[in-house]
Design a protein around this motif. Structure first.
Motif, PDB file in Angstrom:
ATOM      1  N   GLN A  91       0.833  -1.204   0.000  1.00 55.89           N
ATOM      2  CA  GLN A  91       0.000   0.000   0.000  1.00 55.89           C
ATOM      3  C   GLN A  91       0.875   1.265   0.000  1.00 55.89           C
ATOM      4  OE1 GLN A  91      -2.040   0.379   3.657  1.00 55.89           O
ATOM      5  NE2 GLN A  91      -3.769   1.497   2.810  1.00 55.89           N
ATOM      6  N   PHE A  92       1.945   1.232   0.780  1.00 55.51           N
ATOM      7  CA  PHE A  92       2.854   2.372   0.869  1.00 55.51           C
ATOM      8  C   PHE A  92       3.441   2.695  -0.511  1.00 55.51           C
ATOM      9  CE2 PHE A  92       7.151   4.069   1.495  1.00 55.51           C
ATOM     10  CZ  PHE A  92       6.848   5.224   2.203  1.00 55.51           C
ATOM     11  N   TYR A  93       3.946   1.674  -1.201  1.00 54.12           N
ATOM     12  CA  TYR A  93       4.540   1.935  -2.518  1.00 54.12           C
ATOM     13  C   TYR A  93       3.477   2.256  -3.565  1.00 54.12           C
ATOM     14  CZ  TYR A  93       9.098   1.146  -0.675  1.00 54.12           C
ATOM     15  OH  TYR A  93      10.243   1.296   0.057  1.00 54.12           O
ATOM     16  N   ASN A  94       2.276   1.725  -3.396  1.00 51.49           N
ATOM     17  CA  ASN A  94       1.188   2.119  -4.294  1.00 51.49           C
ATOM     18  C   ASN A  94       0.942   3.623  -4.177  1.00 51.49           C
ATOM     19  OD1 ASN A  94       0.655  -0.356  -5.421  1.00 51.49           O
ATOM     20  ND2 ASN A  94      -0.990  -0.883  -3.992  1.00 51.49           N
ATOM     21  N   GLN A  95       0.934   4.123  -2.928  1.00 52.55           N
ATOM     22  CA  GLN A  95       0.720   5.567  -2.736  1.00 52.55           C
ATOM     23  C   GLN A  95       1.836   6.379  -3.386  1.00 52.55           C
ATOM     24  OE1 GLN A  95       0.532   5.716   1.504  1.00 52.55           O
ATOM     25  NE2 GLN A  95      -1.624   5.129   1.600  1.00 52.55           N
ATOM     26  N   ARG A  96       3.075   5.923  -3.217  1.00 49.22           N
ATOM     27  CA  ARG A  96       4.219   6.644  -3.800  1.00 49.22           C
ATOM     28  C   ARG A  96       4.082   6.675  -5.327  1.00 49.22           C
ATOM     29  NH1 ARG A  96       4.169   6.816   0.572  1.00 49.22           N
ATOM     30  NH2 ARG A  96       3.343   8.794  -0.108  1.00 49.22           N
ATOM     31  N   ARG A  97       3.628   5.541  -5.900  1.00 49.23           N
ATOM     32  CA  ARG A  97       3.512   5.429  -7.357  1.00 49.23           C
ATOM     33  C   ARG A  97       2.416   6.348  -7.880  1.00 49.23           C
ATOM     34  NH1 ARG A  97       2.640   0.059  -7.343  1.00 49.23           N
ATOM     35  NH2 ARG A  97       4.756  -0.436  -6.743  1.00 49.23           N
ATOM     36  N   VAL A  98       1.292   6.374  -7.178  1.00 50.35           N
ATOM     37  CA  VAL A  98       0.178   7.225  -7.592  1.00 50.35           C
ATOM     38  C   VAL A  98       0.591   8.704  -7.477  1.00 50.35           C
ATOM     39  CG1 VAL A  98      -2.160   7.954  -6.962  1.00 50.35           C
ATOM     40  CG2 VAL A  98      -1.595   5.522  -7.064  1.00 50.35           C
ATOM     41  N   GLN A  99       1.306   9.028  -6.404  1.00 51.24           N
ATOM     42  CA  GLN A  99       1.781  10.408  -6.218  1.00 51.24           C
ATOM     43  C   GLN A  99       2.718  10.808  -7.366  1.00 51.24           C
ATOM     44  OE1 GLN A  99       4.979  10.886  -3.350  1.00 51.24           O
ATOM     45  NE2 GLN A  99       4.074  12.751  -2.518  1.00 51.24           N
ATOM     46  N   LEU A 135      10.257   2.990  -8.736  1.00 49.00           N
ATOM     47  CA  LEU A 135       8.862   2.834  -8.305  1.00 49.00           C
ATOM     48  C   LEU A 135       7.965   2.215  -9.371  1.00 49.00           C
ATOM     49  CD1 LEU A 135       7.731   6.127  -6.521  1.00 49.00           C
ATOM     50  CD2 LEU A 135       7.680   3.798  -5.600  1.00 49.00           C
ATOM     51  N   THR A 136       8.265   2.502 -10.624  1.00 49.13           N
ATOM     52  CA  THR A 136       7.368   2.061 -11.698  1.00 49.13           C
ATOM     53  C   THR A 136       7.598   0.602 -12.099  1.00 49.13           C
ATOM     54  OG1 THR A 136       8.931   2.929 -13.300  1.00 49.13           O
ATOM     55  CG2 THR A 136       7.095   4.377 -12.684  1.00 49.13           C
ATOM     56  N   VAL A 172      12.171  -8.315 -13.937  1.00 50.17           N
ATOM     57  CA  VAL A 172      11.566  -7.015 -13.627  1.00 50.17           C
ATOM     58  C   VAL A 172      10.411  -6.732 -14.588  1.00 50.17           C
ATOM     59  CG1 VAL A 172      12.079  -4.537 -13.527  1.00 50.17           C
ATOM     60  CG2 VAL A 172      13.772  -6.199 -12.724  1.00 50.17           C
ATOM     61  N   PHE A 173       9.314  -6.176 -14.043  1.00 45.84           N
ATOM     62  CA  PHE A 173       8.120  -5.888 -14.852  1.00 45.84           C
ATOM     63  C   PHE A 173       7.733  -4.427 -14.661  1.00 45.84           C
ATOM     64  CE2 PHE A 173       8.222 -10.293 -13.714  1.00 45.84           C
ATOM     65  CZ  PHE A 173       7.917 -10.947 -14.896  1.00 45.84           C
ATOM     66  N   HIS A 174       7.447  -3.777 -15.773  1.00 45.83           N
ATOM     67  CA  HIS A 174       7.035  -2.380 -15.709  1.00 45.83           C
ATOM     68  C   HIS A 174       5.558  -2.319 -15.306  1.00 45.83           C
ATOM     69  CE1 HIS A 174       7.508   1.824 -16.763  1.00 45.83           C
ATOM     70  NE2 HIS A 174       6.265   1.745 -17.215  1.00 45.83           N
ATOM     71  N   VAL A 175       5.245  -1.561 -14.258  1.00 49.65           N
ATOM     72  CA  VAL A 175       3.832  -1.439 -13.855  1.00 49.65           C
ATOM     73  C   VAL A 175       3.320  -0.009 -13.975  1.00 49.65           C
ATOM     74  CG1 VAL A 175       3.869  -3.426 -12.291  1.00 49.65           C
ATOM     75  CG2 VAL A 175       4.425  -1.166 -11.379  1.00 49.65           C
ATOM     76  N   GLY A 176       4.194   0.914 -14.314  1.00 49.19           N
ATOM     77  CA  GLY A 176       3.760   2.301 -14.475  1.00 49.19           C
ATOM     78  C   GLY A 176       3.350   2.917 -13.149  1.00 49.19           C
ATOM     79  N   TYR A 177       2.274   3.682 -13.167  1.00 50.45           N
ATOM     80  CA  TYR A 177       1.867   4.429 -11.966  1.00 50.45           C
ATOM     81  C   TYR A 177       0.681   3.785 -11.271  1.00 50.45           C
ATOM     82  CZ  TYR A 177       4.717   7.791 -14.465  1.00 50.45           C
ATOM     83  OH  TYR A 177       5.761   8.392 -15.129  1.00 50.45           O
ATOM     84  N   LYS A 178       0.275   2.629 -11.737  1.00 47.74           N
ATOM     85  CA  LYS A 178      -0.954   2.084 -11.160  1.00 47.74           C
ATOM     86  C   LYS A 178      -0.676   1.251  -9.893  1.00 47.74           C
ATOM     87  CE  LYS A 178      -1.650  -2.035 -14.114  1.00 47.74           C
ATOM     88  NZ  LYS A 178      -0.459  -2.688 -13.916  1.00 47.74           N
ATOM     89  N   PRO A 179      -1.651   1.247  -8.974  1.00 50.30           N
ATOM     90  CA  PRO A 179      -1.486   0.436  -7.778  1.00 50.30           C
ATOM     91  C   PRO A 179      -1.462  -1.054  -8.129  1.00 50.30           C
ATOM     92  CG  PRO A 179      -3.390   1.910  -7.588  1.00 50.30           C
ATOM     93  CD  PRO A 179      -2.936   1.967  -9.011  1.00 50.30           C
TER      94      PRO A 179
END
Ligand code: APR
Length: 225
Positions: free
Chosen positions: A50-58, A106-107, A116-123
């Motif tokens: 959840q913490f890294y999801n928030q960082r990614r969305v930010q 983060l992405t 390694v997999f690119h997930v972009g900015y999504k949670p």
């Protein structure tokens, strides 16, 4: 000229991303050991996720600042490598070509086999798996983990004519030790609103610019191109 940049959290402060060592010692209201260690991942992977999801969305909501763009401009005249401790992608978005992310990105997420997999900015929900069916973890170097790119970064630092150190407290090793890898003739410039204590084996010439990266880097770069 070969220019190596070592950047840290202060580089992105004026983009709106908080630095780590704020006055309260917390990182976005969390103790570092609760969200940025392998033990934290083991104990409470949901919280860490959840913490890294928030960082990614930010990250999706912020933009590179004038400091990031200035580093891109340096490439007009010089060979530039950016070694960053930052996990954001603001150097990339400003257009820098050669970037080493010492502490991960983060992405991206990765599985146990370091794929390694690119997930972009999504949670990403905890338990989400890669196409091979393996659990994913943030592609971040946590406290207590090895820094896989440190030897490559040290090799590059040894070849620098000029090392620019921006927005880092130089408190976290091994990244902070890179300033000791310079050769005898390397000039060192630090850009930080706070004075930094550094020592190098050769007592190289170094200059401290007491100021912020977005305000001071553009004029500094202008003199080099
Ligand atoms: N411009 C330049 N420097 C700034 C600015 C700014 N606008 N604002 C703050 N700074 C400086 C601070 O004075 C401080 O010296 O940025 C530095 C930030 O230090 P830290 O928060 O310790 O960040 P950093 O050095 O990148 O931390 C290293 O530690 O938490 C871990 O893995 C994480 O990569 C991180 C590592």
């Amino acid at each position: 000229m070969k220019i190596v940049v070592l950047s840290g959290a202060g580089m992105s402060a004026e983009s709106g991303i908080k630095t780590f060592r704020d006055h309260d010692g917390l990182w976005e209201n969390h103790r570092i050991e609760d969200v940025a260690t392998p033990q934290a991942w083991h104990k409470n992977p949901e919280l860490v996720t959840q913490f890294y999801n928030q960082r990614r969305v930010q990250l999706a909501d912020v933009l590179p600042n004038e400091g990031h763009y200035a580093l891109k401009e340096l490439e007009q005249k010089h060979e530039v490598v950016v070694i960053t401790q930052n996990v954001d992608d603001l150097h990339e978005r400003a257009g820098s070509s050669n970037i080493i992310h010492l502490h991960g990105e983060l992405t991206k997420m990765r599985n146990n086999f370091n794929e390694v997999f690119h997930v972009g900015y999504k949670p990403v929900n905890y338990g989400e798996k890669c196409p091979k069916g393996l659990i994913l973890r943030p592609h971040i170097v946590w406290f207590g983990e090895e820094v896989p790119l440190i030897n490559k970064a040290a090799e590059i630092t040894r070849t620098a004519d000029l090392l620019i150190v921006i927005g880092t407290s130089l408190e976290v090793y091994p990244a902070a030790g890179l300033v000791n890898e310079v050769n005898k003739s390397t000039e060192i410039v630090l850009i930080n609103p706070q004075k930094t204590n550094i020592s190098t084996p050769y007592k190289n010439k170094f200059v401290q610019i007491l100021g912020t990266s977005a305000k001071n880097l553009p004029s500094f770069v202008k003199n080099l191109i």
